[in-house]
Design an enzyme around this catalytic site. Structure first.
Site, PDB file in Angstrom:
ATOM      1  N   LYS A  46       0.801  -1.195   0.000  1.00  0.00           N
ATOM      2  CA  LYS A  46       0.000   0.000   0.000  1.00  0.00           C
ATOM      3  C   LYS A  46       0.852   1.270   0.000  1.00  0.00           C
ATOM      4  O   LYS A  46       0.380   2.336  -0.307  1.00  0.00           O
ATOM      5  CB  LYS A  46      -0.896   0.039   1.266  1.00  0.00           C
ATOM      6  CG  LYS A  46      -1.721  -1.195   1.508  1.00  0.00           C
ATOM      7  CD  LYS A  46      -2.745  -0.975   2.650  1.00  0.00           C
ATOM      8  CE  LYS A  46      -2.253  -1.499   3.957  1.00  0.00           C
ATOM      9  NZ  LYS A  46      -2.205  -2.943   4.185  1.00  0.00           N
ATOM     10  N   GLY A  47       2.116   1.127   0.394  1.00  0.00           N
ATOM     11  CA  GLY A  47       2.958   2.299   0.636  1.00  0.00           C
ATOM     12  C   GLY A  47       3.103   3.268  -0.528  1.00  0.00           C
ATOM     13  O   GLY A  47       3.295   4.466  -0.330  1.00  0.00           O
ATOM     14  N   GLU A 102       7.476   2.025  -6.319  1.00  0.00           N
ATOM     15  CA  GLU A 102       7.603   1.703  -4.888  1.00  0.00           C
ATOM     16  C   GLU A 102       7.696   2.975  -4.049  1.00  0.00           C
ATOM     17  O   GLU A 102       8.077   4.031  -4.561  1.00  0.00           O
ATOM     18  CB  GLU A 102       8.879   0.886  -4.649  1.00  0.00           C
ATOM     19  CG  GLU A 102       8.689  -0.618  -4.708  1.00  0.00           C
ATOM     20  CD  GLU A 102       8.000  -1.176  -3.471  1.00  0.00           C
ATOM     21  OE1 GLU A 102       7.304  -0.418  -2.757  1.00  0.00           O
ATOM     22  OE2 GLU A 102       8.136  -2.377  -3.226  1.00  0.00           O
ATOM     23  N   ASP A 103       7.363   2.860  -2.770  1.00  0.00           N
ATOM     24  CA  ASP A 103       7.582   4.003  -1.880  1.00  0.00           C
ATOM     25  C   ASP A 103       9.011   4.013  -1.352  1.00  0.00           C
ATOM     26  O   ASP A 103       9.607   5.065  -1.185  1.00  0.00           O
ATOM     27  CB  ASP A 103       6.576   4.011  -0.716  1.00  0.00           C
ATOM     28  CG  ASP A 103       6.568   2.716   0.073  1.00  0.00           C
ATOM     29  OD1 ASP A 103       6.934   1.659  -0.490  1.00  0.00           O
ATOM     30  OD2 ASP A 103       6.215   2.741   1.260  1.00  0.00           O
ATOM     31  N   ASP A 106      14.504  -0.697   0.661  1.00  0.00           N
ATOM     32  CA  ASP A 106      15.223  -0.776   1.934  1.00  0.00           C
ATOM     33  C   ASP A 106      16.264  -1.899   1.815  1.00  0.00           C
ATOM     34  O   ASP A 106      17.308  -1.700   1.196  1.00  0.00           O
ATOM     35  CB  ASP A 106      14.160  -1.039   3.016  1.00  0.00           C
ATOM     36  CG  ASP A 106      14.665  -0.917   4.434  1.00  0.00           C
ATOM     37  OD1 ASP A 106      15.868  -1.033   4.654  1.00  0.00           O
ATOM     38  OD2 ASP A 106      13.846  -0.725   5.349  1.00  0.00           O
ATOM     39  N   LYS A 134      16.833   3.810   0.517  1.00  0.00           N
ATOM     40  CA  LYS A 134      17.593   3.719   1.774  1.00  0.00           C
ATOM     41  C   LYS A 134      18.770   2.767   1.546  1.00  0.00           C
ATOM     42  O   LYS A 134      18.769   1.614   1.972  1.00  0.00           O
ATOM     43  CB  LYS A 134      16.668   3.182   2.873  1.00  0.00           C
ATOM     44  CG  LYS A 134      17.098   3.554   4.271  1.00  0.00           C
ATOM     45  CD  LYS A 134      16.243   2.850   5.303  1.00  0.00           C
ATOM     46  CE  LYS A 134      15.234   3.751   5.961  1.00  0.00           C
ATOM     47  NZ  LYS A 134      14.545   3.096   7.105  1.00  0.00           N
ATOM     48  N   PHE A 155      13.841   5.979  10.739  1.00  0.00           N
ATOM     49  CA  PHE A 155      12.475   5.450  10.632  1.00  0.00           C
ATOM     50  C   PHE A 155      11.588   6.511   9.983  1.00  0.00           C
ATOM     51  O   PHE A 155      11.136   7.433  10.639  1.00  0.00           O
ATOM     52  CB  PHE A 155      11.949   5.071  12.011  1.00  0.00           C
ATOM     53  CG  PHE A 155      10.813   4.090  11.967  1.00  0.00           C
ATOM     54  CD1 PHE A 155       9.785   4.215  11.034  1.00  0.00           C
ATOM     55  CD2 PHE A 155      10.768   3.016  12.844  1.00  0.00           C
ATOM     56  CE1 PHE A 155       8.744   3.317  10.973  1.00  0.00           C
ATOM     57  CE2 PHE A 155       9.723   2.103  12.801  1.00  0.00           C
ATOM     58  CZ  PHE A 155       8.712   2.257  11.856  1.00  0.00           C
ATOM     59  N   ASP A 162       4.204   3.905   6.456  1.00  0.00           N
ATOM     60  CA  ASP A 162       3.497   3.732   7.734  1.00  0.00           C
ATOM     61  C   ASP A 162       4.392   3.307   8.884  1.00  0.00           C
ATOM     62  O   ASP A 162       5.500   2.817   8.694  1.00  0.00           O
ATOM     63  CB  ASP A 162       2.413   2.660   7.584  1.00  0.00           C
ATOM     64  CG  ASP A 162       2.990   1.243   7.530  1.00  0.00           C
ATOM     65  OD1 ASP A 162       3.891   1.001   6.689  1.00  0.00           O
ATOM     66  OD2 ASP A 162       2.572   0.395   8.332  1.00  0.00           O
ATOM     67  N   ARG A 168       0.260   7.075   7.174  1.00  0.00           N
ATOM     68  CA  ARG A 168       0.314   7.050   5.705  1.00  0.00           C
ATOM     69  C   ARG A 168      -0.290   8.327   5.118  1.00  0.00           C
ATOM     70  O   ARG A 168       0.100   8.770   4.054  1.00  0.00           O
ATOM     71  CB  ARG A 168      -0.454   5.849   5.152  1.00  0.00           C
ATOM     72  CG  ARG A 168       0.158   4.486   5.462  1.00  0.00           C
ATOM     73  CD  ARG A 168      -0.512   3.426   4.594  1.00  0.00           C
ATOM     74  NE  ARG A 168      -0.340   2.066   5.074  1.00  0.00           N
ATOM     75  CZ  ARG A 168       0.700   1.275   4.757  1.00  0.00           C
ATOM     76  NH1 ARG A 168       1.660   1.715   3.994  1.00  0.00           N
ATOM     77  NH2 ARG A 168       0.761   0.041   5.216  1.00  0.00           N
TER      78      ARG A 168
HETATM   79  C1  PRP Z   1       7.621  -1.749   2.281  1.00  0.00           C
HETATM   80  C2  PRP Z   1       7.804  -0.958   0.999  1.00  0.00           C
HETATM   81  C3  PRP Z   1       8.507  -1.919   0.088  1.00  0.00           C
HETATM   82  C4  PRP Z   1       9.313  -2.772   1.052  1.00  0.00           C
HETATM   83  C5  PRP Z   1      10.741  -2.350   1.029  1.00  0.00           C
HETATM   84  O1  PRP Z   1       6.450  -2.491   2.187  1.00  0.00           O
HETATM   85  O2  PRP Z   1       6.579  -0.547   0.453  1.00  0.00           O
HETATM   86  O3  PRP Z   1       7.608  -2.722  -0.636  1.00  0.00           O
HETATM   87  O4  PRP Z   1       8.766  -2.591   2.354  1.00  0.00           O
HETATM   88  O5  PRP Z   1      11.491  -3.104   1.935  1.00  0.00           O
HETATM   89  P1  PRP Z   1      12.662  -4.056   1.506  1.00  0.00           P
HETATM   90  O6  PRP Z   1      13.505  -3.336   0.498  1.00  0.00           O
HETATM   91  O7  PRP Z   1      13.411  -4.267   2.811  1.00  0.00           O
HETATM   92  O8  PRP Z   1      12.098  -5.324   0.988  1.00  0.00           O
HETATM   93  P2  PRP Z   1       5.673  -3.086   3.465  1.00  0.00           P
HETATM   94  O9  PRP Z   1       5.920  -4.561   3.532  1.00  0.00           O
HETATM   95  O10 PRP Z   1       5.999  -2.287   4.683  1.00  0.00           O
HETATM   96  O11 PRP Z   1       4.152  -2.892   3.032  1.00  0.00           O
HETATM   97  P3  PRP Z   1       3.326  -1.547   2.726  1.00  0.00           P
HETATM   98  O12 PRP Z   1       3.771  -1.039   1.372  1.00  0.00           O
HETATM   99  O13 PRP Z   1       1.911  -2.008   2.721  1.00  0.00           O
HETATM  100  O14 PRP Z   1       3.616  -0.550   3.821  1.00  0.00           O
END
Ligand code: PRP
Length: 183
Positions: A46-47, A102-103, A106, A134, A155, A162, A168
């Site tokens: 959802k991000g 993507e948002d 990481d 990041k 963070f 979120d 969000r």
């Molecule tokens: C977050 C973000 C990416 C992912 C990045 O999603 O939207 O999809 O984590 O992290 P990574 O590079 O360590 O894999 P999350 O699982 O928090 O779901 P959301 O988008 O619903 O918040």
């Protein structure tokens, strides 16, 4: 405005004007790179929702919209790269140019999984556009092609991102106060 949420921020990293300015620039780059290619822009729920809708509105080229949802099994499992698709695309992407939106990237496990999964469907190309990058936390070798902002190992919440599903709907991106998530 949104005081309850803003009070939980240690600092604002990017305000609404800064976000809008970067998105307009990235939209111009995508317009240029995909002119005449009619890409499918894929939002990862959802991000990415806030970023995705603002980016799409700034783009001038013909482009399709589609959505995917991914779930991770908590941080421990996620860092082993185990992610699961909970909503797939609606249509076939064979022979099409696709852009994953993507948002944040990481550790990179989610993006790695998405790229690997989608590439088996023989699209013409796959690129990635991420609001935030990041880099410090990267564990797998995967990089977004378009990035709005680099962030450090903090963070970050807001504008789609979120903490425990909240924040969000903050229009800015900021760093969450430690006491909020260490309670
Ligand atoms: C977050 C973000 C990416 C992912 C990045 O999603 O939207 O999809 O984590 O992290 P990574 O590079 O360590 O894999 P999350 O699982 O928090 O779901 P959301 O988008 O619903 O918040």
């Amino acid at each position: 405005m949104k005081n309850e949420m803003l009070n939980d921020l240690e600092k604002v990293l990017f305000d609404e004007a800064q976000i809008a300015e970067r998105i307009a620039k990235v939209a111009t780059e995508i317009d240029r790179d995909y002119a005449g290619k009619k890409p499918i822009m894929i939002a990862v729920l959802k991000g990415s929702v806030m970023f995705y809708t603002d980016l799409m509105k700034k783009m001038n080229i013909m482009a399709e919209m589609d959505f995917m949802a991914i779930s991770s099994y908590g941080n421990e499992t996620k860092s082993s790269g185990e992610v699961k698709m909970i909503k797939d695309l609606d249509r076939c992407i064979e022979g099409r140019h696709i852009v994953i939106v993507e948002d944040i990237v990481d550790t990179g496990y989610t993006l790695n999984y998405l790229k690997a999964t989608l590439s088996t469907r023989n699209p013409a190309s796959i690129k990635v556009c991420s609001l935030l990058n990041k880099k410090e936390r990267r564990e797998v070798n995967v990089e977004p092609d378009y990035v709005c902002f680099e962030v450090g190992n903090e963070f970050v919440v807001g504008y789609g991102l979120d903490y425990a599903q909240f924040y969000r709907n903050l229009p800015v991106i900021g760093v969450l106060k430690k006491e909020v998530y260490s309670l």
